[in-house]
Design a protein around this motif. Structure first.
Motif: not given
Length: 395
Positions: A92-95, A101-103, A108-111
């Motif tokens: 999912q390319n969702d800011i 997730l970071v909160h 780290q999250y990668f798309f």
């Protein structure tokens, strides 16, 4: 930057991501870490962790979206130990998802797909605070008089630290003309600390790694040349440049400090995390111990006390001073009294072996193990402090 001695488990799906993991493993920054990769994504990770210990850091890929994605994360959290950090690769390319997730603690999250450079940067960033915290604990051994056994205790303490706590240890022998650490570990060094000190202008971790000699599985040594004609003179500036790299190579650095009194020795003993003063139980050693405590205490402060170890206790039973005598004069109770045991110490030196391997059940071995526990700043191999992570609870 060197990554601390941790375990990294990767569970990815895409071939490009698997290649990125393989490329990352070859990077020198992971030389102290164990990296393994399993085929399959988050589902495989959940099954694996249900039966195995959780790695310190997880790299996990999922192709699910929406509620299915969160359900997978919940299932993973049920089998994942708190404290593990996680890098997620998702579909999912969702800011807003990234921020959520970071909160919640995801590092780290990668798309889609990642490169080895992406992973290296993410791992380094997620462990930044721990890398700083895990810079080696520096423990300096100093004989208050010559010939008290400080060097052999330093080497044996290094071995016991590695064995008891499963940590990497580097021994630095700074006795340029007469060092014995190489003899204690039965090695013939190809290069020595003199080589490091003579090229500080171009020193880096590659050169230091090349100079270090393997002694045991987890102990390396920066040996002394034991040469009267080396021409190398130690100064605090050059020593600082060497130590800058050495402290990144291990969890503990044991420094065998020669029995000299120069400005660099004063600075080193003032700045070390731990100072172990090794003394014989007699009047001359008590006097010199008192002088050292008085000159070092103001610079070290109350939060960095010195340790006193009495060596060869029992060698002169009728005339030697007691541990209480030292405590009364120094205000420091000796942490341990190492008994006079010439048979065990002699066999260890002649064989280039450690005391606990030559005489496992001797009182000398027990005393050295006690020294290691005292200077380690922890009590068990699993003591690692608390860490916050996305997986904050294991049911």
């Amino acid at each position: 930057m060197l990554i601390p001695k941790i375990t990294i488990g990767a569970f990815v799906l895409a071939k490009k991501n698997a290649k990125a993991i393989a490329d990352m493993q070859q990077d020198r920054m992971f030389m102290r870490s164990t990296v393994f990769s399993e085929e399959g994504g988050i589902g495989r990770a959940t099954a694996f962790l249900a039966e195995h210990e959780t790695p310190d850091l997880l790299i996990i890929e999922s192709t699910s979206k929406g509620d299915d994605f969160y359900d997978e994360l919940a299932a993973l959290a049920d089998v994942c130990d708190p404290g593990s950090k996680v890098i997620l690769i998702g579909a999912q390319n969702d800011i807003s998802l990234y921020r959520e997730l970071v909160h919640q603690g995801v590092s780290q999250y990668f798309f889609g797909t990642v490169t080895s450079d992406d992973l290296r940067a993410a791992v380094a960033e997620s462990l930044k605070d721990e890398s700083d915290a895990r810079s080696a604990r520096v423990i300096s051994f100093y004989g208050v008089r010559g010939g008290v056994g400080s060097s052999v205790l330093a080497c044996n303490t290094a071995y016991e630290l590695s064995r008891t706590f499963n940590e990497d240890v580097v021994v630095v022998d700074l006795d340029i003309p007469f060092g014995t650490a190489a003899l204690n570990f039965n090695i013939q060094p190809r290069q020595t600390v003199a080589d490091a000190l003579s090229q500080t202008g171009r020193l880096d971790d590659v050169i230091i790694e090349r100079i270090l000699e393997d002694c045991t599985k987890d102990v390396k040594i920066l040996a002394s040349p034991a040469s009267l004609g080396s021409g190398v003179q130690i100064n605090i500036e050059d020593l600082d440049k060497v130590m800058k790299f050495v402290v990144q190579m291990a969890s503990y650095v044991i420094i065998d400090v020669p029995h000299v009194w120069q400005s660099w020795v004063h600075e080193l003993l003032s700045d070390s995390n731990e100072v172990v003063l090794v003394a014989l139980p007699d009047l001359c050693n008590l006097r010199d111990s008192k002088n050292l405590v008085e000159i070092l205490s103001p610079k070290r402060g109350v939060d960095a006390p010195m340790r006193v170890v009495l060596s060869r206790v029992g060698e002169a039973k009728k005339t030697e001073l007691s541990a209480k005598d030292f405590k009364d004069v120094l205000g420091i109770e000796p942490v341990v009294s190492v008994p006079h045991d010439p048979a065990t110490f002699g066999a260890a030196l002649n064989n280039g072996d450690m005391i606990s391997r030559v005489g496992e059940k001797t009182k000398a071995a027990e005393a050295i193990i006690q020294i290691a526990k005292v200077v380690s700043a922890k009590t068990t191999a699993s003591d690692a402090g608390s860490k916050f992570s996305f997986f904050s609870k294991k049911n």
